[in-house]
Design an enzyme around this catalytic site. Structure first.
Site, PDB file in Angstrom:
ATOM      1  N   GLU A  10     -39.136 109.092  45.930  1.00 60.33           N
ATOM      2  CA  GLU A  10     -40.149 110.116  44.728  1.00 60.33           C
ATOM      3  C   GLU A  10     -38.464 110.305  43.930  1.00 60.33           C
ATOM      4  OE1 GLU A  10     -41.127 113.897  45.506  1.00 60.33           O
ATOM      5  OE2 GLU A  10     -43.044 112.872  45.845  1.00 60.33           O
TER       6      GLU A  10
ATOM      7  N   GLU B 280     -49.213 110.227  48.965  1.00 58.13           N
ATOM      8  CA  GLU B 280     -48.957 111.743  49.356  1.00 58.13           C
ATOM      9  C   GLU B 280     -50.332 112.318  48.003  1.00 58.13           C
ATOM     10  OE1 GLU B 280     -44.906 113.952  48.926  1.00 58.13           O
ATOM     11  OE2 GLU B 280     -44.541 112.548  49.882  1.00 58.13           O
TER      12      GLU B 280
END
Ligand SMILES: *[C@@H]1O[C@H](CO)[C@@H](O)[C@H](O)[C@H]1NC(C)=O
Ligand SMILES: *[C@@H]1O[C@H](CO)[C@@H](O)[C@H](O)[C@H]1NC(C)=O
Ligand SMILES: *[C@@H]1O[C@H](CO)[C@@H](O)[C@H](O)[C@H]1NC(C)=O
Ligand SMILES: *[C@@H]1O[C@H](CO)[C@@H](O)[C@H](O)[C@H]1NC(C)=O
Ligand SMILES: *[C@@H]1O[C@H](CO)[C@@H](O)[C@H](O)[C@H]1NC(C)=O
Length: 650
Positions: free
Chosen positions: A183, A263
């Protein structure tokens, strides 16, 4: 004849040789057909996250088998750098840290692996997996092209990636894809040179065949700084999101190739003092079905959360540490138990792929060992010299943990009152520099608590020359956002009234080692009776025997702290983690059977920081079969956080 036979033999050898060299295993991206290809065939993964570092090694196989039986064809794990390189150049890949054994087990059970080796992992893990020793350079810019940081990353990856290489799918192993960073588009630095450097570093160790990828929030703004040419961009989002909109964000970065949610949240994280997160099975089933019907690849984060044993939990900002349990409301509980969510997910997967036949392994049995009487041992104030192996450091102004070369746990700061304080006088941290919680005592008597962002002043009374002890607890380093350079200890001066306190003795405490070596047993007198609410940080001990004649003991259990406030607990020297029923929502701690003994009495050691119920009694801890992670909390948080919103964690 002879000629013919040897020609035939030669033909056979050539044919066998051709078969073995002609089709080595392959795993790649088919941009034309928007999918992965495994050995040339269209392939889609349905995966779940499991972190080996949050599960005792003896249970890896049990958890992986349950994931396999749910119909998953892959698992995903992080590799936390700080779990393996404890000090620069000192590596540990043994026991619970044996990551290649974990990869081998996954492969043996028929599961592929999506690997996320960082170097940064977030993951509600201390400092997002970065080693605290990186902070020895005070000004280091983590997750950037900072030369000190890069040198450490290069060295670590130079150790780790060669261990991983034989486990790549192309080399006959289970690892189909490898994530670079994590991320990165949510981080302020937006340093493309850093991502480029990591890419060539990963390529140089792993080769050109392996699929490297990135993961970012499902929004164009995240993908801007998170994605890079040569790394396949994937997104993450939870149930309830607009799946079409989320994947069109991925399409902004990758107009072609497989759709991937790296995710997909089956639950959500917790913080001490905030309500336990629960995510409904109905919402998960709906979104999972939607994604799978689009042909997307999905990894469920988490499929089993596990436990932040010891000191491994991270924290978010405004400083909010995560509890010891990482149950995550996942389909398998912290203890690996089956839930309705597990079977509901399995039913969805069944509609898309053939799932393994046969019974699912049952939940592991739990045993209630009952109450264990605890007695006082000694206080931190009295034991400071025993606990500080190198002796105290004398310093004009406070030193941080890392300046003392301490990474986790507790440091004691001691000085004397420079003046009489006959009236209550404010002891303050005007710069909010108590990282993270301080237990203040005067001449060994508890007098107050300071807490980062919450309580910066407490009153003390005493005479000039009286001993002031400030025990500072590192409650876990920030793992997300721009404040990951999270120094611990007293990171700024304390003041008494308006006077800066000076001339400290600082004790770097080796509590874990002292407990393992049995040093706390050496004849320390017990505490005098006091009726005040607070008592000074002190050790308590008790033991229990596993009953004879009951088959299959020891079994897992949960430890409960009736009347206790906050502290740390060890069983047979194993650091189970922090308990804080006073704040919640977690009330019980998971105790895996493998740390218990049937041949000797089991020793429970508790460091209670605020006040044990021992004085006067009854004073016990209790072993029960039921986990309680959802107690009501008095809202101490100055912010309300929504599920799946990472901006709320900043
Ligand atoms: C989901 O997003 C798509 C694309 O942005 C949009 O067309 C659609 O209306 C959205 N659906 C819902 C239910 O909001
Ligand atoms: C400290 O004591 C003063 C009076 O001496 C009182 O006004 C103040 O509220 C006290 N502060 C705290 C944090 O207890
Ligand atoms: C404490 O104050 C002194 C003098 O004002 C200053 O030099 C020092 O840096 C401060 N220490 C910390 C840890 O902030
Ligand atoms: C618990 O402590 C006792 C006394 O030191 C020791 O004899 C025993 O072996 C310990 N138990 C375990 C399981 O380590
Ligand atoms: C905690 O969870 C249990 C089991 O699901 C439930 O019975 C109980 O009511 C919950 N407690 C709170 C305070 O939410």
């Amino acid at each position: 004849m002879v000629f013919e036979r040897s020609a035939a033999l030669l033909f056979c050898i050539v044919a066998v040789f051709q078969i073995t060299v002609a089709s080595p295993p392959t795993f790649n991206i088919d941009y034309k057909h928007d999918c992965f290809r495994k050995d040339g065939e269209v392939f889609r993964y349905i995966s779940g996250s499991i972190h080996y570092n949050r599960i005792p090694r003896v249970y890896w196989k049990d958890r992986l088998l349950k994931m396999y039986m749910a119909g998953l064809n892959a698992i995903q794990t992080y590799i936390p750098w700080n779990f393996h390189e404890l000090d620069p150049g000192h590596y540990d890949f043994s026991g619970d840290r044996d990551v290649t054994h974990f990869l081998q087990l996954a492969q043996d059970l028929g599961l592929l692996v999506i690997l996320r080796p960082g170097p940064y992992i977030c993951g509600e893990w201390d400092m997002g997996g970065l080693p605290a020793w990186l902070l020895k350079n005070k000004d280091v810019v983590l997750r950037s092209s900072d030369p000190d940081y890069i040198a450490a990353v290069d060295k670590w990856m130079g150790k780790l990636l060669p261990l991983i290489k034989p486990f790549l799918y192309q080399n006959g192993g289970p690892v189909i894809t490898v994530q670079v960073e994590n991320e990165y588009g949510s981080y302020f630095a937006c340093d493309y040179n850093y991502l480029r450097h990591l890419t060539s570093l990963f390529r140089s160790h792993l080769g050109n065949e392996v699929v490297l990828f990135t993961t970012d929030g499902a929004g164009v703004s995240y993908l801007k700084c998170g994605s890079l040419q040569g790394l396949y961009a994937t997104v993450d989002f939870g149930p309830g999101s607009n799946v079409t909109a989320a994947f069109s964000a991925q399409r902004y970065a990758e107009p072609h190739g497989p759709l991937v949610n790296s995710e997909f949240y089956t639950g959500w994280l917790d913080h001490w003092g905030e309500k336990h997160s629960l995510v409904s099975t109905a919402a998960i089933v709906k979104s999972l079905n939607e994604m799978l019907s689009l042909g997307a690849n999905v990894n469920m984060y988490m499929f089993i959360g596990g436990t932040n044993f010891g000191y491994w939990n991270g924290a978010n900002t405004k400083y909010a540490p995560q509890p010891t349990s990482y149950d995550y409301d996942a389909p398998l509980t912290e203890a690996g138990d089956l839930t309705d969510k597990y079977f509901a997910i399995r039913d969805v997967i069944k509609m898309y792929r053939k799932i393994p036949q046969g019974p699912v392994l049952p939940s592991t049995p739990k045993y209630a060992y009952g109450s264990v009487k605890m007695s006082q041992l000694t206080t931190i104030t009295k034991a400071a010299d025993i606990l500080s192996f190198g002796g105290p450091v004398k310093t004009m102004y406070p030193l941080t943990f890392i300046e003392l070369n301490q990474k986790f746990g507790y440091v004691l700061y001691r000085t004397t009152l420079p003046v009489d304080c006959s009236k209550p006088t404010p002891l303050s941290s005007p710069m909010n520099g108590v990282h993270d919680r301080a237990y203040v005592s005067m001449n060994g008597v508890a007098s107050g608590i300071l807490e980062r962002n919450k309580v910066i002043t407490t009153n003390i009374t005493g005479k000039a020359g009286d001993q002031l002890d400030v025990l500072v607890e590192n409650m876990g380093r920030i793992n997300y956002g721009k404040e990951i350079n999270d120094f611990k200890g007293l990171v700024s001066n304390l003041t008494l009234a308006s006077q800066e306190l000076r001339d400290w003795e600082v004790f770097s405490l080796s509590i874990d080692e002292a407990i393992t070596e049995g040093l706390l047993w050496e004849g320390n007198p017990s505490l005098p009776f006091r009726s005040s609410i607070l008592s000074p940080p002190a050790f308590y001990t008790g033991s229990f025997i596993i009953p004879d004649g009951i088959p299959d003991l020891p079994q897992d259990t949960y430890i409960l702290f009736p009347g206790w406030k906050k502290g740390q607990v060890w069983i047979n020297g194993f650091n189970l983690g922090r308990y804080w029923p006073d704040r919640g929502p977690q009330v019980t701690l998971f105790v895996p059977a493998n740390i218990l003994s049937t041949s000797a009495s089991n020793n429970v050691t508790v460091l209670e920081l605020e006040g044990a119920p021992c004085n006067p009694g009854p004073c016990t801890v209790e072993f029960t079969t039921m986990a309680v992670l959802n107690a009501t909390v008095t809202s101490l948080s100055d912010q309300t956080r929504q599920l799946f919103r990472k901006e709320d964690l900043l």
